[in-house]
Design a protein around this motif. Sequence first.
Motif, PDB file in Angstrom:
ATOM      1  N   SER A  38       0.873  -1.200   0.000  1.00 20.66           N
ATOM      2  CA  SER A  38       0.000   0.000   0.000  1.00 20.66           C
ATOM      3  C   SER A  38       0.896   1.233   0.000  1.00 20.66           C
ATOM      4  O   SER A  38       1.997   1.221   0.552  1.00 20.66           O
ATOM      5  CB  SER A  38      -0.918  -0.017   1.229  1.00 20.66           C
ATOM      6  OG  SER A  38      -0.165   0.041   2.419  1.00 20.66           O
ATOM      7  N   ASP A  39       0.395   2.307  -0.645  1.00 19.84           N
ATOM      8  CA  ASP A  39       1.253   3.467  -0.922  1.00 19.84           C
ATOM      9  C   ASP A  39       2.061   3.930   0.278  1.00 19.84           C
ATOM     10  O   ASP A  39       3.274   4.097   0.219  1.00 19.84           O
ATOM     11  CB  ASP A  39       0.386   4.638  -1.425  1.00 19.84           C
ATOM     12  CG  ASP A  39       0.009   4.422  -2.887  1.00 19.84           C
ATOM     13  OD1 ASP A  39      -0.947   5.049  -3.355  1.00 19.84           O
ATOM     14  OD2 ASP A  39       0.680   3.601  -3.559  1.00 19.84           O
ATOM     15  N   GLY A  40       1.374   4.172   1.391  1.00 17.19           N
ATOM     16  CA  GLY A  40       2.049   4.808   2.521  1.00 17.19           C
ATOM     17  C   GLY A  40       3.112   3.934   3.155  1.00 17.19           C
ATOM     18  O   GLY A  40       3.915   4.389   3.961  1.00 17.19           O
ATOM     19  N   LEU A  41       3.140   2.652   2.811  1.00 24.74           N
ATOM     20  CA  LEU A  41       4.100   1.757   3.485  1.00 24.74           C
ATOM     21  C   LEU A  41       5.247   1.349   2.578  1.00 24.74           C
ATOM     22  O   LEU A  41       6.143   0.635   2.989  1.00 24.74           O
ATOM     23  CB  LEU A  41       3.350   0.534   4.024  1.00 24.74           C
ATOM     24  CG  LEU A  41       2.477   0.906   5.229  1.00 24.74           C
ATOM     25  CD1 LEU A  41       1.376  -0.101   5.483  1.00 24.74           C
ATOM     26  CD2 LEU A  41       3.321   1.096   6.470  1.00 24.74           C
ATOM     27  N   LEU A  42       5.186   1.826   1.315  1.00 30.56           N
ATOM     28  CA  LEU A  42       6.288   1.508   0.394  1.00 30.56           C
ATOM     29  C   LEU A  42       7.399   2.543   0.545  1.00 30.56           C
ATOM     30  O   LEU A  42       7.820   3.180  -0.412  1.00 30.56           O
ATOM     31  CB  LEU A  42       5.762   1.489  -1.053  1.00 30.56           C
ATOM     32  CG  LEU A  42       5.038   0.204  -1.460  1.00 30.56           C
ATOM     33  CD1 LEU A  42       4.559   0.298  -2.886  1.00 30.56           C
ATOM     34  CD2 LEU A  42       5.910  -1.021  -1.260  1.00 30.56           C
ATOM     35  N   VAL A  43       7.823   2.736   1.770  1.00 33.30           N
ATOM     36  CA  VAL A  43       8.889   3.695   2.069  1.00 33.30           C
ATOM     37  C   VAL A  43       9.998   2.930   2.789  1.00 33.30           C
ATOM     38  O   VAL A  43       9.736   2.290   3.802  1.00 33.30           O
ATOM     39  CB  VAL A  43       8.342   4.835   2.969  1.00 33.30           C
ATOM     40  CG1 VAL A  43       9.458   5.780   3.382  1.00 33.30           C
ATOM     41  CG2 VAL A  43       7.211   5.564   2.276  1.00 33.30           C
ATOM     42  N   LYS A  44      11.202   2.941   2.190  1.00 33.21           N
ATOM     43  CA  LYS A  44      12.332   2.204   2.797  1.00 33.21           C
ATOM     44  C   LYS A  44      11.888   0.796   3.190  1.00 33.21           C
ATOM     45  O   LYS A  44      12.122   0.332   4.318  1.00 33.21           O
ATOM     46  CB  LYS A  44      12.813   2.976   4.041  1.00 33.21           C
ATOM     47  CG  LYS A  44      13.916   3.994   3.687  1.00 33.21           C
ATOM     48  CD  LYS A  44      15.285   3.425   4.005  1.00 33.21           C
ATOM     49  CE  LYS A  44      16.400   4.425   3.808  1.00 33.21           C
ATOM     50  NZ  LYS A  44      16.892   4.400   2.408  1.00 33.21           N
ATOM     51  N   ALA A  45      11.229   0.149   2.232  1.00 32.21           N
ATOM     52  CA  ALA A  45      10.646  -1.158   2.563  1.00 32.21           C
ATOM     53  C   ALA A  45      11.624  -2.283   2.251  1.00 32.21           C
ATOM     54  O   ALA A  45      12.570  -2.107   1.476  1.00 32.21           O
ATOM     55  CB  ALA A  45       9.352  -1.360   1.781  1.00 32.21           C
ATOM     56  N   GLY A  46      11.367  -3.413   2.854  1.00 35.50           N
ATOM     57  CA  GLY A  46      12.240  -4.574   2.650  1.00 35.50           C
ATOM     58  C   GLY A  46      11.674  -5.501   1.593  1.00 35.50           C
ATOM     59  O   GLY A  46      10.993  -5.063   0.672  1.00 35.50           O
ATOM     60  N   SER A  47      11.971  -6.793   1.729  1.00 37.33           N
ATOM     61  CA  SER A  47      11.478  -7.839   0.814  1.00 37.33           C
ATOM     62  C   SER A  47      11.881  -7.515  -0.626  1.00 37.33           C
ATOM     63  O   SER A  47      13.027  -7.192  -0.892  1.00 37.33           O
ATOM     64  CB  SER A  47       9.961  -8.002   0.956  1.00 37.33           C
ATOM     65  OG  SER A  47       9.510  -9.100   0.199  1.00 37.33           O
ATOM     66  N   GLY A  48      10.911  -7.552  -1.535  1.00 32.26           N
ATOM     67  CA  GLY A  48      11.232  -7.416  -2.950  1.00 32.26           C
ATOM     68  C   GLY A  48      11.885  -6.091  -3.303  1.00 32.26           C
ATOM     69  O   GLY A  48      12.659  -5.994  -4.247  1.00 32.26           O
TER      70      GLY A  48
END
Length: 427
Positions: free
Chosen positions: A152-162
């Motif tokens: 979700s948009d707001g959580l795709l910040v400095k995210a892990g996994s893929g």
Amino acid sequence: MGVTMKLDKSDQLFEKARKRIPGGVNSPVRAFGAVGGHPFFVERAEGPWLYDVDGNRYLDYVCSWGPGILGHAHPQVVEAVQRACAGGLTFGAPTAGEVELAELIGACVPDVEMVRLVSSGTEAVMSAVRVARGFTGREKIIKFAGNYHGHSDGLLVKAGSGLMTQSVPDSAGVPEGYAASTLTGVYNDEASVRALFEENCGQVAAVVVEPVAANMGVVPPKPGFLEFLRCITKEQGALLLFDEVVTGFRLGLGGASAYTGVHADLYTFGKIVGGGMPLAAYGGRRDIMSCVAPLGAVYQAGTLSGNPVAVAAGIATLKILMDDPGIYERIDGRAQTLAAAFQKAGLTVNRAGSLISAFFVQDGKVENYEDACRCDRKAFAAYFNRMLERGIYVAPSPFEAMFVSDAHSDELIEETCEAVAAYFSGI
Ligand code: KE4
């Protein structure tokens, strides 16, 4: 760098897939982008085994990224799904199964007084964040670099996994405003969290955290870190949201709150709770969940939410785990044996229960995103491909966990340890 196995049909399928599906896959991390070569296409799976369309067999340590705690195609789960299908696939109306699954989740995780079933982990976390904002009347959230909470948009910040796998911690297409409401802390670093609260006093709705991180590789919380998050969120009037899409029903029936003794206000679950079907959940304190429509003003909905076939898979899976809690001792013990083999080979190993990561980093520990980014991607790719040649399938990314299921027998674990030792001794 690719493997030398016979992959003709998989390659033909991949060729066709790439014409119709971005990257030929329906989720980026499946594309083997970090390890070279092409993904194999699975024909069927059973127990600990995956069988591809070319007749190759793989010992599966991806377990569909977590759901497969019982092994593939567990007879009781398959039978429950078949029985549910025979009664109809979806009704868009309440069913008894949804009540039973909600009660089972609450029995396992008593903090979850009320729960809403949804169709993916992404949807669960997105909805839980909206509830936290609606309940507190505040806008900002704190997440941690390297934690992944879905797309979700707001959580795709400095995210892990893929995103870490592709070395793109942030996604294109996310409006500035969304990212501005997402503050990023350093996992296991209390000072970074304290600073964010001081800079955003009275504005933080929730801290969203993987209580055991599993999307920058496995990174357990340092002693006191979760306890600190519990204290500072209470002190600051913010909520604590445990994203247990990976750890829920994986670290034990009670998940991370039982494993760590730290209790959150909101929880998200996915993967195991759906028994491998598209089902996830969010829930927590009754007063908070009472904000959710139609009870309250926070809207969340879903055509296939609480789908009867997925619910049947979830109920069957949780009942098997509840009837045989010894599963956890078995899979944790086997994971410990595996971890020892990687440690003996000189790798930095993080383990929490049956979640393992062996990091290709020169000495030192891996306690956060920055440490994890130091991994030698080329060395990992070479290891991945050699293991695949030996019929052992680990995640095609250094930033994912290795999952052990109840179908991984002691003998198979032993064989894996031998393959690890052989690889690292140059045989
Ligand atoms: P899904 O939307 O993929 O069901 O769940 C998102 C999610 C949320 N929270 C955590 C802690 C997660 O790990 C995930 C998804 N996990 C990844 C693997 N680490 C899914 C694999 C993939 O993206 O294909």
